[in-house]
Design a protein around this motif. Structure first.
Motif, PDB file in Angstrom:
ATOM      1  N   MET A   1      32.730 119.303  14.844  1.00  0.00           N
ATOM      2  CA  MET A   1      32.833 118.765  13.482  1.00  0.00           C
ATOM      3  C   MET A   1      33.449 119.768  12.514  1.00  0.00           C
ATOM      4  O   MET A   1      33.983 119.395  11.469  1.00  0.00           O
ATOM      5  N   LEU A   2      33.416 121.044  12.877  1.00  0.00           N
ATOM      6  CA  LEU A   2      34.009 122.069  12.016  1.00  0.00           C
ATOM      7  C   LEU A   2      35.522 122.177  12.185  1.00  0.00           C
ATOM      8  O   LEU A   2      36.198 122.791  11.357  1.00  0.00           O
ATOM      9  N   HIS A   3      36.042 121.552  13.234  1.00  0.00           N
ATOM     10  CA  HIS A   3      37.492 121.608  13.478  1.00  0.00           C
ATOM     11  C   HIS A   3      38.220 120.724  12.470  1.00  0.00           C
ATOM     12  O   HIS A   3      37.760 119.623  12.151  1.00  0.00           O
ATOM     13  N   PRO A   4      39.369 121.175  11.948  1.00  0.00           N
ATOM     14  CA  PRO A   4      40.090 120.360  10.936  1.00  0.00           C
ATOM     15  C   PRO A   4      40.605 119.028  11.469  1.00  0.00           C
ATOM     16  O   PRO A   4      40.871 118.114  10.686  1.00  0.00           O
ATOM     17  N   PHE A   5      40.773 118.922  12.792  1.00  0.00           N
ATOM     18  CA  PHE A   5      41.288 117.674  13.360  1.00  0.00           C
ATOM     19  C   PHE A   5      40.182 116.680  13.730  1.00  0.00           C
ATOM     20  O   PHE A   5      40.465 115.620  14.283  1.00  0.00           O
ATOM     21  N   PHE A   6      38.916 117.014  13.438  1.00  0.00           N
ATOM     22  CA  PHE A   6      37.813 116.154  13.870  1.00  0.00           C
ATOM     23  C   PHE A   6      37.869 114.779  13.192  1.00  0.00           C
ATOM     24  O   PHE A   6      37.811 113.744  13.868  1.00  0.00           O
ATOM     25  N   ILE A   7      37.983 114.766  11.867  1.00  0.00           N
ATOM     26  CA  ILE A   7      38.014 113.500  11.136  1.00  0.00           C
ATOM     27  C   ILE A   7      39.244 112.666  11.503  1.00  0.00           C
ATOM     28  O   ILE A   7      39.116 111.460  11.795  1.00  0.00           O
ATOM     29  N   PRO A   8      40.469 113.260  11.514  1.00  0.00           N
ATOM     30  CA  PRO A   8      41.628 112.460  11.953  1.00  0.00           C
ATOM     31  C   PRO A   8      41.472 111.906  13.363  1.00  0.00           C
ATOM     32  O   PRO A   8      41.871 110.768  13.640  1.00  0.00           O
ATOM     33  N   ALA A   9      40.886 112.714  14.267  1.00  0.00           N
ATOM     34  CA  ALA A   9      40.690 112.233  15.640  1.00  0.00           C
ATOM     35  C   ALA A   9      39.720 111.056  15.678  1.00  0.00           C
ATOM     36  O   ALA A   9      39.934 110.079  16.420  1.00  0.00           O
ATOM     37  N   CYS A  10      38.660 111.127  14.884  1.00  0.00           N
ATOM     38  CA  CYS A  10      37.712 109.999  14.818  1.00  0.00           C
ATOM     39  C   CYS A  10      38.386 108.737  14.317  1.00  0.00           C
ATOM     40  O   CYS A  10      38.146 107.631  14.836  1.00  0.00           O
ATOM     41  N   LEU A  11      39.239 108.886  13.318  1.00  0.00           N
ATOM     42  CA  LEU A  11      39.951 107.728  12.780  1.00  0.00           C
ATOM     43  C   LEU A  11      40.903 107.136  13.808  1.00  0.00           C
ATOM     44  O   LEU A  11      41.028 105.907  13.928  1.00  0.00           O
ATOM     45  N   VAL A  12      41.585 108.007  14.565  1.00  0.00           N
ATOM     46  CA  VAL A  12      42.503 107.525  15.604  1.00  0.00           C
ATOM     47  C   VAL A  12      41.745 106.777  16.689  1.00  0.00           C
ATOM     48  O   VAL A  12      42.148 105.694  17.136  1.00  0.00           O
ATOM     49  N   VAL A  13      40.601 107.335  17.118  1.00  0.00           N
ATOM     50  CA  VAL A  13      39.788 106.674  18.143  1.00  0.00           C
ATOM     51  C   VAL A  13      39.281 105.320  17.642  1.00  0.00           C
ATOM     52  O   VAL A  13      39.317 104.319  18.376  1.00  0.00           O
ATOM     53  N   ALA A  14      38.829 105.270  16.405  1.00  0.00           N
ATOM     54  CA  ALA A  14      38.361 104.000  15.841  1.00  0.00           C
ATOM     55  C   ALA A  14      39.488 102.976  15.782  1.00  0.00           C
ATOM     56  O   ALA A  14      39.281 101.791  16.090  1.00  0.00           O
ATOM     57  N   ALA A  15      40.701 103.433  15.425  1.00  0.00           N
ATOM     58  CA  ALA A  15      41.849 102.520  15.376  1.00  0.00           C
ATOM     59  C   ALA A  15      42.164 101.976  16.763  1.00  0.00           C
ATOM     60  O   ALA A  15      42.448 100.781  16.925  1.00  0.00           O
ATOM     61  N   PHE A  16      42.098 102.847  17.782  1.00  0.00           N
ATOM     62  CA  PHE A  16      42.364 102.387  19.148  1.00  0.00           C
ATOM     63  C   PHE A  16      41.302 101.395  19.628  1.00  0.00           C
ATOM     64  O   PHE A  16      41.615 100.427  20.337  1.00  0.00           O
ATOM     65  N   LEU A  17      40.048 101.611  19.255  1.00  0.00           N
ATOM     66  CA  LEU A  17      38.991 100.681  19.635  1.00  0.00           C
ATOM     67  C   LEU A  17      39.211  99.308  19.006  1.00  0.00           C
ATOM     68  O   LEU A  17      39.047  98.267  19.654  1.00  0.00           O
ATOM     69  N   VAL A  18      39.595  99.306  17.739  1.00  0.00           N
ATOM     70  CA  VAL A  18      39.873  98.033  17.058  1.00  0.00           C
ATOM     71  C   VAL A  18      41.081  97.354  17.691  1.00  0.00           C
ATOM     72  O   VAL A  18      41.080  96.124  17.920  1.00  0.00           O
ATOM     73  N   MET A  19      42.132  98.127  17.981  1.00  0.00           N
ATOM     74  CA  MET A  19      43.315  97.553  18.624  1.00  0.00           C
ATOM     75  C   MET A  19      42.974  96.984  19.995  1.00  0.00           C
ATOM     76  O   MET A  19      43.498  95.938  20.401  1.00  0.00           O
ATOM     77  N   ASN A  20      42.081  97.659  20.722  1.00  0.00           N
ATOM     78  CA  ASN A  20      41.661  97.156  22.028  1.00  0.00           C
ATOM     79  C   ASN A  20      40.981  95.798  21.906  1.00  0.00           C
ATOM     80  O   ASN A  20      41.268  94.877  22.687  1.00  0.00           O
ATOM     81  N   LEU A  21      40.102  95.659  20.922  1.00  0.00           N
ATOM     82  CA  LEU A  21      39.438  94.373  20.703  1.00  0.00           C
ATOM     83  C   LEU A  21      40.440  93.283  20.365  1.00  0.00           C
ATOM     84  O   LEU A  21      40.371  92.155  20.871  1.00  0.00           O
ATOM     85  N   ILE A  22      41.399  93.611  19.478  1.00  0.00           N
ATOM     86  CA  ILE A  22      42.396  92.621  19.055  1.00  0.00           C
ATOM     87  C   ILE A  22      43.269  92.190  20.233  1.00  0.00           C
ATOM     88  O   ILE A  22      43.525  90.997  20.446  1.00  0.00           O
ATOM     89  N   VAL A  23      43.738  93.179  21.037  1.00  0.00           N
ATOM     90  CA  VAL A  23      44.613  92.858  22.169  1.00  0.00           C
ATOM     91  C   VAL A  23      43.870  92.043  23.224  1.00  0.00           C
ATOM     92  O   VAL A  23      44.383  91.034  23.717  1.00  0.00           O
ATOM     93  N   MET A  24      42.656  92.441  23.561  1.00  0.00           N
ATOM     94  CA  MET A  24      41.880  91.722  24.555  1.00  0.00           C
ATOM     95  C   MET A  24      41.547  90.312  24.083  1.00  0.00           C
ATOM     96  O   MET A  24      41.570  89.358  24.862  1.00  0.00           O
ATOM     97  N   ARG A  25      41.281  90.173  22.806  1.00  0.00           N
ATOM     98  CA  ARG A  25      40.996  88.842  22.253  1.00  0.00           C
ATOM     99  C   ARG A  25      42.242  87.968  22.313  1.00  0.00           C
ATOM    100  O   ARG A  25      42.166  86.765  22.616  1.00  0.00           O
ATOM    101  N   ALA A  26      43.403  88.551  22.011  1.00  0.00           N
ATOM    102  CA  ALA A  26      44.651  87.776  22.064  1.00  0.00           C
ATOM    103  C   ALA A  26      44.979  87.360  23.502  1.00  0.00           C
ATOM    104  O   ALA A  26      45.508  86.273  23.726  1.00  0.00           O
ATOM    105  N   LEU A  27      44.658  88.210  24.470  1.00  0.00           N
ATOM    106  CA  LEU A  27      44.970  87.892  25.870  1.00  0.00           C
ATOM    107  C   LEU A  27      44.133  86.735  26.410  1.00  0.00           C
ATOM    108  O   LEU A  27      44.601  85.981  27.262  1.00  0.00           O
ATOM    109  N   VAL A  28      42.909  86.620  25.931  1.00  0.00           N
ATOM    110  CA  VAL A  28      42.012  85.573  26.455  1.00  0.00           C
ATOM    111  C   VAL A  28      41.904  84.381  25.506  1.00  0.00           C
ATOM    112  O   VAL A  28      41.151  83.448  25.783  1.00  0.00           O
TER     113      VAL A  28
END
Length: 322
Positions: free
Chosen positions: A291-318
């Motif tokens: 959490m002390l690393h400067p890239f921690f918050i940006p990395a969390c945001l990127v991971v959250a964006a990928f999780l949301v994109m995964n839900l959207i893509v999987m929902r569109a496929l089915v």
């Protein structure tokens, strides 16, 4: 190894919020508003009140109030689902319940956790608003599924009534008395409106648009065409009931085929979150250095964006259109 209980407390508070809003709902309006009740709510209200016009006006107001409140701040995200769920609470009452649940969640977080005040405020707001939204979404989904399942039986009951000589308005009335909620009360309002002079096909069209249900649109169109051009309505509705049953079976088959892909998408999106919670419970200081690393918050945001994109893509496929 110290185990942190805070994630469990968060989950218990959210479940408590859902139970609380359901308890408030049943306490104010009684068990008759529950979809598990065999006797539909309109008949119970008529049995207690006896005034058909007052009951009709009250039910109509409940069913139309949410769409009229779309302009209210925050409430626009709830209006469509609240309309489909036929929530008897007024929009203002729902907003007040959100505020109450936010306050209850804040108290629970203050007693059960040691997080800072800003985090408790944000999480309590998310729980209050999210809890009401989850509760309404579950009720709307359950109600629409039940109506889709009840509609073929209701149409076949109309067909039998028409074949023994009843007019269509009487067939609607029979359905409203014999079918349980949610469809029984909906058709009961149409029967009452028809008794006071409203055109049945117009009332069916309004109900289909309000509930955004394709099978009800088919019923409204069939009745309208028969009124304009004539024909054997019993035969038309009998064919419509068979078509709706075939569509219902096809929907269930598609749902069964795509169930594995849907749950795979949910698992792939939820597993990182569950793993993070488990790690936080087993070793609360595991992420302290990261959490002390400067890239921690940006990395969390990127991971959250990928999780949301995964839900959207999987929902569109089915999301198969039938």
């Amino acid at each position: 190894m110290a185990i942190s209980a805070e994630p469990i407390i968060y989950g218990l508070i959210f479940v408590g919020v859902l139970v609380l809003v359901e308890g408030i709902y049943l306490t104010i309006f009684g068990k008759s508003i529950s979809l598990n009740n065999r006797v539909n709510r309109r008949l119970e209200m008529l049995d207690k009140n006896g005034n058909r016009e007052e009951v009709m006006e009250k039910l109509r107001k409940e069913m139309q109030q949410h769409l009229k409140a779309r302009r209210l701040p925050l409430y626009s995200i709830l209006s469509d689902k609240a309309q489909k769920a036929a929530i008897a609470f007024t929009p203002r009452q729902l907003i007040m319940i959100m505020i109450l649940l936010c306050f209850v969640a804040f108290i629970g977080l203050s007693v059960g956790t040691a997080t800072s005040v800003p985090i408790r405020v944000i999480v309590s707001i998310a729980m209050g608003v999210g809890g009401v939204f989850t509760w309404i979404s579950r009720k709307a989904g359950k109600r629409m599924d039940m109506m889709e399942e009840q509609l073929p039986d209701a149409i076949e009951l109309m067909v039998r009534s028409l074949r023994v000589g009843h007019p269509f308005s009487s067939a609607i009335s029979i359905v409203s008395n014999e079918v349980s909620d949610p469809l029984g009360t909906e058709f009961g309002i149409i029967a009452d409106e028809a008794a006071y002079g409203r055109d049945v096909s117009e009332a069916l069209k309004e109900m289909a648009e309000r509930l955004d249900m394709q099978d009800l649109r088919f019923l409204a169109v069939a009745v309208t065409i028969q009124q304009q051009s004539g024909g054997n309505l019993a035969e038309i509705l009998d064919g419509l009931a068979k078509v709706i049953r075939a569509r219902f079976r096809l929907f269930r088959r598609v749902k069964a085929i795509t169930a594995e892909a849907k749950w795979s998408g949910k698992f792939l999106s939820g597993f990182p979150i569950v793993a993070m919670i488990a790690i936080q419970m087993l070793k609360p200081d595991y992420y302290d250095e990261a959490m002390l690393h400067p890239f921690f918050i940006p990395a969390c945001l990127v991971v959250a964006a990928f999780l949301v994109m995964n839900l959207i893509v999987m929902r569109a496929l089915v999301d198969i259109k039938v």
